[in-house]
Design an enzyme around this catalytic site. Structure first.
Site, short mmCIF file in Angstrom:
data_model
loop_
_atom_site.label_atom_id
_atom_site.label_comp_id
_atom_site.label_asym_id
_atom_site.label_seq_id
_atom_site.Cartn_x
_atom_site.Cartn_y
_atom_site.Cartn_z
N LYS A 183 0.86 -1.19 0.00
CA LYS A 183 0.00 0.00 0.00
C LYS A 183 0.89 1.24 0.00
O LYS A 183 1.74 1.42 0.89
CB LYS A 183 -0.88 -0.04 1.25
CG LYS A 183 -2.22 0.60 1.09
CD LYS A 183 -3.08 0.24 2.28
CE LYS A 183 -4.32 1.09 2.33
NZ LYS A 183 -4.99 0.96 3.61
C1 E4P Z 1 -8.27 1.31 3.97
O1 E4P Z 1 -7.58 0.96 3.07
C2 E4P Z 1 -8.21 2.68 4.54
O2 E4P Z 1 -6.97 2.91 5.12
C3 E4P Z 1 -9.33 2.84 5.53
O3 E4P Z 1 -10.53 2.40 4.94
C4 E4P Z 1 -9.47 4.27 6.04
O4 E4P Z 1 -10.64 4.36 6.82
P1 E4P Z 1 -10.95 5.58 7.80
O5 E4P Z 1 -11.17 6.79 6.98
O6 E4P Z 1 -12.20 5.14 8.53
O7 E4P Z 1 -9.76 5.71 8.71
#
Ligand code: E4P
Length: 214
Positions: free
Chosen positions: A83
């Site tokens: 990522k």
């Molecule tokens: C997933 O890949 C993201 O990091 C996550 O969905 C972010 O979610 P949030 O905005 O609730 O922290």
């Protein structure tokens, strides 16, 4: 539509996997920090449970650092997806990862143009954060629609992974639009199954069953 679970909690991943709802897992530094455990240990444990894509996020913000982390992470298991943040150095790294056969999930996407750049760099997944856009009084789902249109216009292979999902309506809207993946907290996955008429109907069926001669 694929469902990923948005957590680094092993118990939650096991619970969702038992319901058949884990095509993959997404993590981020915040979710890893919540476990109180070492990053690598958590990722290895997740990969013991899940054979689909498991996103593990880099914390470097320069090309060399991102590439070093990408090589280390992708060597843990073949299903690791690296990522990478949507910044210029990240896009450069995504291009190199793509050329090296390393799968990537480009994160912190908040505009269709950013998503276009991620697809051009060959990203495996793009993660637009719908909940965080809603939080600032904009329409997160409009972004998903735009990205899907643009990717379709040019036949990009990058999959749209709807992230920052906060409630069941996000999942419904993502499914209507034809998004490839929604990554959800366990609480949202459970909410998807809930309907008051199901509970009411079941209660009546079970009560009536008591009246059936046995
Ligand atoms: C997933 O890949 C993201 O990091 C996550 O969905 C972010 O979610 P949030 O905005 O609730 O922290």
């Amino acid at each position: 539509m694929k469902f990923f679970i948005d957590t680094a909690d092993i118990g939650e991943i096991r619970e969702a996997a038992a319901m058949g709802l884990v095509d993959g897992v997404t993590t981020n530094p915040t979710l890893i920090a919540k476990t109180g455990r070492k990053f690598r240990d958590v990722i290895e444990d997740i990969c013991e449970i899940v054979s689909g894509p498991v996103s593990a996020e880099v914390v470097s913000i320069d090309y060399d650092g991102i590439m070093r982390e990408a090589r280390e992470l992708s060597a843990i298991r073949p299903n690791i997806v690296v990522k990478v943040p949507l910044i210029p150095e990240g896009l450069k790294a995504v291009r190199s990862c793509t050329d090296a056969g390393i799968n990537t999930n480009v994160t912190l996407c908040f505009s269709a143009n950013q998503a276009l750049l991620a697809a051009k760099a060959g990203a495996t997944f793009i993660s637009p954060f719908v909940g965080r856009i809603d939080d600032i009084s904009d329409e997160g789902m409009d972004l998903i629609a735009d990205i899907l249109t643009i990717y379709d216009n040019y036949d990009f292979d990058t999959e749209v992974l709807v992230a920052s999902v906060r409630h069941p309506v996000h999942v419904l809207q993502a499914a209507r639009l034809g998004a490839h993946v929604a990554t959800c907290p366990l609480s949202v996955l459970k909410q998807l199954a809930y309907h008051p008429l199901t509970d009411l109907g079941l209660k009546k069926f079970l009560a009536d069953w008591e009246m059936v001669p046995k």
